[in-house]
Scaffold this motif. Structure first.
Motif, PDB file in Angstrom:
ATOM      1  N   ILE A   1       0.867  -1.187   0.000  1.00 14.72           N
ATOM      2  CA  ILE A   1       0.000   0.000   0.000  1.00 14.72           C
ATOM      3  C   ILE A   1       0.901   1.233   0.000  1.00 14.72           C
ATOM      4  O   ILE A   1       2.126   1.121   0.005  1.00 14.72           O
ATOM      5  N   THR A   2       0.292   2.406   0.036  1.00 16.15           N
ATOM      6  CA  THR A   2       1.064   3.648   0.047  1.00 16.15           C
ATOM      7  C   THR A   2       2.004   3.666   1.263  1.00 16.15           C
ATOM      8  O   THR A   2       1.573   3.485   2.398  1.00 16.15           O
ATOM      9  N   GLY A   3       3.267   3.850   0.994  1.00 14.14           N
ATOM     10  CA  GLY A   3       4.255   3.911   2.065  1.00 14.14           C
ATOM     11  C   GLY A   3       4.805   2.559   2.476  1.00 14.14           C
ATOM     12  O   GLY A   3       5.727   2.491   3.288  1.00 14.14           O
TER      13      GLY A   3
ATOM     14  N   ARG B   1       6.281  -1.140   0.904  1.00  9.08           N
ATOM     15  CA  ARG B   1       6.749  -1.734  -0.343  1.00  9.08           C
ATOM     16  C   ARG B   1       5.877  -2.911  -0.774  1.00  9.08           C
ATOM     17  O   ARG B   1       5.363  -3.653   0.055  1.00  9.08           O
TER      18      ARG B   1
ATOM     19  N   GLY C   1      -0.161  -4.919  -8.068  1.00  7.50           N
ATOM     20  CA  GLY C   1       0.841  -3.963  -7.588  1.00  7.50           C
ATOM     21  C   GLY C   1       2.149  -4.557  -7.144  1.00  7.50           C
ATOM     22  O   GLY C   1       2.995  -3.852  -6.568  1.00  7.50           O
TER      23      GLY C   1
END
Length: 397
Positions: A190-192, A194, A218
């Motif tokens: 997720i954001t922040g 890896r 992702g």
């Protein structure tokens, strides 16, 4: 003076006459036995396909419970026009047998001489007796693995490969969770945080589908293969640049030691080559996941062992998922894919004058024949089991 008649002028006008058109191939009857293998849940025809075939004059005789693995009830097939039989011998006595897994030697005994069998072959898991028993019955057999389409593609292999590739990533994502003993990682991050690192060994159809799915979630993907051409084509098909490498032991070892998921999907001539030694697996991160799709052909990882219970096992603190026939876990999707393929062929069967005429007109189907009236026509099978080989083109005139 006119002639008296009780009929009006309109009634005396000749009407069109409908003449029955007999199809070239005569009545066609297909038997679909129940899959008896422990992990096989797929079926070759869905109720929708049966409905279309039945309305076109093709009889479908199904063994009771044949579709339950893919969540298709007997009632659905009966409403679609199939005849449900509780006698396996009756189903196997039909002139055409359609099955996903190969027949057992006991089932072969109930086949009618000179009938047609369409199923997988699974050459690595067969025995010489299987082909000898079919030969005694003078069976004409087509293997899923060998049937090609008009573009010379192995259609069913590609369809099943796509499902296997996507399935491997979904299963890996599940095994990475803390619930199953993984590292508790979200595959795409997720954001922040890896994303997970995925290593794919094999740049074929299965690897392509696996990479596409992993990238879509992702994850970071690295692909290894022993062919530069396949790697180049791989990137072109995905439409993006990603890390690719030939199977250099040093490079592959470094990637595996750092990865969270490793997918093995490399094919071999007769057996999948062992690419990853046990020493490398020992150095992988604890809680990482190995999905060996090539286990059907022996496996790419030295630590892989066939597990028919559809479960993962831990070896050297690494989760291994080495279940053969991975697509059966998603039986409904796989069944629809198979059904879509076979529907068009059976619709054309009678119109083309039966199987013999189809073999002459359709080169792709002809290449799928590994036994013609009891004679082995596949060079690989003949060589593997030391059986006499005959060229199919010399038998079909």
């Amino acid at each position: 003076m006119g002639i008296y008649t009780p009929f009006s002028e309109e009634e005396l006008i000749p009407l069109e006459e409908r003449i029955e058109v007999i199809k070239k191939g005569g009545k066609c009857s297909i038997g679909i036995p129940k899959e008896d293998h422990l992990i096989e849940s797929r079926i070759a025809l869905t109720p929708d396909a049966v409905s279309v075939l039945s309305s076109n004059g093709i009889d479908i005789i199904m063994e009771s419970g044949a579709g339950l693995g893919a969540h298709y009830s007997d009632a659905l097939y009966s409403e679609a026009g199939a005849t449900i039989s509780y006698d396996p011998k009756e189903v196997l006595s039909q002139p055409i047998i359609l099955k996903v897994e190969p027949l057992s030697t006991d089932q072969i005994k109930h086949l009618q001489p000179n009938s047609y069998l369409i199923s997988a072959v699974q050459i690595n898991t067969q025995c010489k007796e299987y082909f000898e028993e079919l030969s005694k019955k003078k069976i004409t057999a087509l293997g899923f693995e060998y049937i090609r389409d008009s573009h010379n593609e192995l259609s069913i292999v590609r369809l099943i490969g796509e499902i296997a590739g996507v399935s491997s990533i979904l299963i890996a994502a599940e095994l990475l969770s803390s619930t199953h003993g993984g590292n508790g990682l979200l595959l795409g991050g997720i954001t922040g945080v890896r994303p997970s690192n995925v290593v794919i060994i094999g740049a074929g159809n299965v690897g392509e589908s696996a990479a596409r799915s992993a990238l879509g979630l992702g994850a970071t993907v690295k692909v290894f293969d022993n062919s530069i051409t396949r790697l180049r084509r791989f990137q072109e098909l995905l439409g993006r640049r990603l890390y690719t490498s030939t199977i250099d032991p040093k490079e592959l070892s470094k990637a595996l030691i750092r990865c969270d998921v490793a997918i093995g999907c490399l094919k071999g001539e007769l057996r999948a080559p062992i690419i990853v030694p046990e020493n490398t697996v020992k150095r992988m991160k604890p809680g990482s996941v190995v999905i060996d799709i090539s286990i059907d052909n022996g496996g790419v990882f030295e630590t892989s062992e066939i597990n028919a219970k559809n479960e993962a096992f831990i070896k050297h603190e690494v989760l291994h998922y080495c279940v053969p026939n991975i697509t059966s876990k998603f039986a409904r999707t796989a069944s629809k894919a198979l059904s879509n393929f076979f529907l068009s062929y059976f619709l054309n069967l009678n119109n083309q004058g039966g199987f013999e005429a189809m073999f002459r007109k359709n080169r792709g189907i002809c290449q799928g024949i590994y036994m013609y009236k009891g004679r082995i026509t596949n060079r690989q099978i003949a060589s593997w089991y030391d059986l006499p080989y005959q060229d199919i083109h010399l038998l079909i005139i």
